[in-house]
Design a protein around this motif. Structure first.
Motif, PDB file in Angstrom:
ATOM      1  N   ALA A  74       0.381  -1.357  -0.160  1.00  0.00           N
ATOM      2  CA  ALA A  74       0.384   0.528   0.160  1.00  0.00           C
ATOM      3  C   ALA A  74       0.887   0.980  -0.171  1.00  0.00           C
ATOM      4  N   ALA A  75       2.101   1.325   0.601  1.00  0.00           N
ATOM      5  CA  ALA A  75       3.444   2.413   0.932  1.00  0.00           C
ATOM      6  C   ALA A  75       3.362   2.446  -0.397  1.00  0.00           C
ATOM      7  N   LEU A  76       3.784   1.737  -1.194  1.00  0.00           N
ATOM      8  CA  LEU A  76       4.698   2.229  -2.211  1.00  0.00           C
ATOM      9  C   LEU A  76       3.368   1.930  -3.698  1.00  0.00           C
ATOM     10  N   GLU A  77       2.617   2.234  -3.485  1.00  0.00           N
ATOM     11  CA  GLU A  77       1.414   2.261  -4.362  1.00  0.00           C
ATOM     12  C   GLU A  77       1.120   3.824  -3.822  1.00  0.00           C
ATOM     13  N   ALA A  78       1.459   3.898  -2.788  1.00  0.00           N
ATOM     14  CA  ALA A  78       0.635   5.090  -2.657  1.00  0.00           C
ATOM     15  C   ALA A  78       1.628   6.504  -2.774  1.00  0.00           C
ATOM     16  N   GLY A  79       2.182   5.860  -2.721  1.00  0.00           N
ATOM     17  CA  GLY A  79       4.207   7.094  -3.421  1.00  0.00           C
ATOM     18  C   GLY A  79       4.450   7.144  -2.297  1.00  0.00           C
ATOM     19  N   ASP A  80       4.481   6.602  -0.687  1.00  0.00           N
ATOM     20  CA  ASP A  80       5.403   6.859  -0.161  1.00  0.00           C
ATOM     21  C   ASP A  80       6.166   5.504   0.536  1.00  0.00           C
ATOM     22  N   PRO A  81       7.561   5.780  -0.923  1.00  0.00           N
ATOM     23  CA  PRO A  81       8.191   3.873  -0.539  1.00  0.00           C
ATOM     24  C   PRO A  81       9.351   4.231   1.034  1.00  0.00           C
ATOM     25  N   GLN A  82       9.429   5.097   1.596  1.00  0.00           N
ATOM     26  CA  GLN A  82       9.947   5.290   3.309  1.00  0.00           C
ATOM     27  C   GLN A  82       8.968   4.730   3.717  1.00  0.00           C
ATOM     28  N   ARG A  83       7.654   4.478   4.358  1.00  0.00           N
ATOM     29  CA  ARG A  83       6.795   3.989   5.091  1.00  0.00           C
ATOM     30  C   ARG A  83       7.414   2.286   4.517  1.00  0.00           C
ATOM     31  N   ALA A  84       7.153   2.080   3.514  1.00  0.00           N
ATOM     32  CA  ALA A  84       7.465   1.120   2.929  1.00  0.00           C
ATOM     33  C   ALA A  84       8.463   0.143   3.584  1.00  0.00           C
ATOM     34  N   LEU A  85       9.638   1.179   3.262  1.00  0.00           N
ATOM     35  CA  LEU A  85      11.322   0.677   3.446  1.00  0.00           C
ATOM     36  C   LEU A  85      10.869   0.710   5.528  1.00  0.00           C
ATOM     37  N   ASP A  86      10.915   1.019   6.036  1.00  0.00           N
ATOM     38  CA  ASP A  86      10.572   0.613   7.279  1.00  0.00           C
ATOM     39  C   ASP A  86       9.509  -0.252   7.294  1.00  0.00           C
ATOM     40  N   ALA A  87       9.114  -0.667   6.981  1.00  0.00           N
ATOM     41  CA  ALA A  87       7.746  -2.339   7.289  1.00  0.00           C
ATOM     42  C   ALA A  87       8.925  -3.128   6.718  1.00  0.00           C
ATOM     43  N   LEU A  88       9.629  -2.404   6.091  1.00  0.00           N
ATOM     44  CA  LEU A  88      10.118  -4.044   5.804  1.00  0.00           C
ATOM     45  C   LEU A  88      10.987  -5.288   7.099  1.00  0.00           C
ATOM     46  N   GLU A  89      11.635  -4.585   7.545  1.00  0.00           N
ATOM     47  CA  GLU A  89      12.328  -5.025   8.977  1.00  0.00           C
ATOM     48  C   GLU A  89      10.667  -5.758   9.527  1.00  0.00           C
ATOM     49  N   PRO A  90      10.318  -5.765  10.143  1.00  0.00           N
ATOM     50  CA  PRO A  90       9.049  -6.803  10.596  1.00  0.00           C
ATOM     51  C   PRO A  90       8.447  -7.094   9.730  1.00  0.00           C
ATOM     52  N   LEU A  91       8.820  -7.099   8.553  1.00  0.00           N
ATOM     53  CA  LEU A  91       7.525  -8.641   7.469  1.00  0.00           C
ATOM     54  C   LEU A  91       9.010  -9.557   7.509  1.00  0.00           C
ATOM     55  N   GLN A  92      10.326  -8.851   7.198  1.00  0.00           N
ATOM     56  CA  GLN A  92      11.348  -9.820   7.724  1.00  0.00           C
ATOM     57  C   GLN A  92      11.012 -10.873   8.634  1.00  0.00           C
ATOM     58  N   LYS A  93      11.597 -10.164   9.756  1.00  0.00           N
ATOM     59  CA  LYS A  93      11.459 -10.932  11.199  1.00  0.00           C
ATOM     60  C   LYS A  93       9.750 -11.924  11.324  1.00  0.00           C
ATOM     61  N   SER A  94       9.040 -11.643  10.792  1.00  0.00           N
ATOM     62  CA  SER A  94       7.465 -12.186  10.912  1.00  0.00           C
ATOM     63  C   SER A  94       8.012 -13.853   9.671  1.00  0.00           C
ATOM     64  N   GLY A  95       8.380 -13.694   8.765  1.00  0.00           N
ATOM     65  CA  GLY A  95       8.839 -14.824   7.901  1.00  0.00           C
ATOM     66  C   GLY A  95       7.530 -15.365   6.894  1.00  0.00           C
ATOM     67  N   ALA A  96       7.013 -14.024   6.896  1.00  0.00           N
ATOM     68  CA  ALA A  96       5.626 -14.607   6.156  1.00  0.00           C
ATOM     69  C   ALA A  96       6.210 -14.907   4.584  1.00  0.00           C
ATOM     70  N   MET A  97       7.092 -14.577   3.744  1.00  0.00           N
ATOM     71  CA  MET A  97       7.585 -14.805   2.565  1.00  0.00           C
ATOM     72  C   MET A  97       8.584 -15.399   2.875  1.00  0.00           C
ATOM     73  N   ASN A  98       9.005 -16.011   1.922  1.00  0.00           N
ATOM     74  CA  ASN A  98      10.472 -16.446   1.305  1.00  0.00           C
ATOM     75  C   ASN A  98      11.705 -16.025   0.869  1.00  0.00           C
ATOM     76  N   SER A  99      12.218 -16.043   0.959  1.00  0.00           N
ATOM     77  CA  SER A  99      13.767 -14.995   0.723  1.00  0.00           C
ATOM     78  C   SER A  99      13.620 -15.173  -0.633  1.00  0.00           C
ATOM     79  N   ARG A 100      13.356 -15.473  -1.551  1.00  0.00           N
ATOM     80  CA  ARG A 100      13.525 -14.839  -2.934  1.00  0.00           C
ATOM     81  C   ARG A 100      12.461 -13.819  -3.408  1.00  0.00           C
ATOM     82  N   ALA A 101      11.080 -13.864  -2.458  1.00  0.00           N
ATOM     83  CA  ALA A 101      10.348 -13.367  -3.027  1.00  0.00           C
ATOM     84  C   ALA A 101      10.236 -12.085  -1.652  1.00  0.00           C
TER      85      ALA A 101
END
Length: 301
Positions: A74-101
């Protein structure tokens, strides 16, 4: 069950049915329903609303794994990539995505952050603050270099790109080297030095052809581009070869090259380079690509 029904309705493009299912799901699972509703809002081109819907839970770090993924999108599509960047760390820690994705999404976010830098100082600061692992991603390097050149930081762009190529011989970065609007004479000199170690690299030959065309060295460009096409035909190489031949006032052959470029992009019939260039064919030579055995040891043809 209502969440699954809502997701199925989203996939079918039935927004009204999806909203109704989410209204019912929200009575017993409000947070999960909010995440799915954010996905629905994105499909309706309402990314800013989707981002706002998830922001409060994100600020309190209460989003489920799927919620962090939706927040990034949503942040990417809304033109707020910094918010998307900040959300990458908790997303990675959650393990919701495989490493390639996750790596693909991470590269997309970093690209967006760099491309929206308003000035060279902000760009340099953003680049320096990125973790070293992110500064090694070819897509991120490409985005940084192109944006730096656009903002007038040409020397920084060239230095970063050449350092990256010394570290990782990457086709994307080689292609960027060919189109970078920075000091063509210096780039030609360096690329010619690389050619000694990579004589059969079609992307490097295309880059050399592009630079030679910018310098008006038409005959030099023709040789590089003809060689590139013999090794690995591409629409870009045919187009730039047309530019070189036009510079040599060989209009008919240039037109044939442009036709080949269009045909290649559309999957049509493409004439071989020897049939297009009617004169001076003897110096084209035959391509002799490098051969290696299964262990990677070069073989002499």
């Amino acid at each position: 069950a209502m969440l699954t029904a809502a997701d199925a309705a989203i996939r079918r493009g039935e927004s009204a049915r999806a909203h109704d299912a989410l209204d019912q799901a929200g009575q017993s699972a409000p947070l999960a329903a909010r995440v799915v509703r954010a996905k629905l809002l994105r499909t309706e081109n309402r990314a800013a609303e989707a981002l706002a819907l998830l922001s409060s839970e994100a600020d309190s770090r209460r989003l489920p794994p799927g919620g962090w993924h939706e927040l990034v999108l949503a942040a990417l599509e809304a033109g707020d990539p910094q918010r998307a960047l900040d959300a990458l760390e908790p997303l990675q820690k959650s393990g919701a995505m495989n490493s390639r994705a996750f790596a693909a999404l991470e590269a997309r976010v970093v690209q967006a952050v760099l491309r929206l830098s308003p000035d060279s100082e902000h760009l340099a600061g953003t680049w320096s603050r990125l973790p070293k692992t992110l500064r090694r991603i070819p897509l991120a390097i490409d985005a940084y270099v192109r944006r730096a050149a656009e903002l007038g930081a040409s020397l920084a762009a060239l230095d970063e790109l050449e350092s990256a190529l010394r570290r990782d011989w990457n086709p994307l970065l080689l292609d960027t080297y060919g189109v970078l609007a920075v000091d063509p004479e210096l780039r030609l000199k360096h690329a010619q030095a690389w050619l000694a170690a990579n004589p059969d690299d079609p992307v490097l030959l295309l880059a050399l052809g592009r630079i030679a065309v910018v310098l008006g060295q038409w005959e030099l460009a023709r040789g590089y581009l003809a060689r590139s096409l013999q090794l690995a035909p591409s629409a870009a190489a045919w187009e730039v070869l047309g530019d070189a031949l036009l510079g040599l006032q060989r209009t008919e052959e240039a037109q044939n090259c442009y036709r080949n470029a269009l045909a290649f992009g559309r999957g049509g019939r493409v004439w071989p380079v020897r049939d297009v260039i009617e004169a001076d064919q003897d110096d084209l030579g035959e391509p002799v690509p490098e051969q290696r055995d299964p262990l990677g040891i070069p073989r002499v043809p």
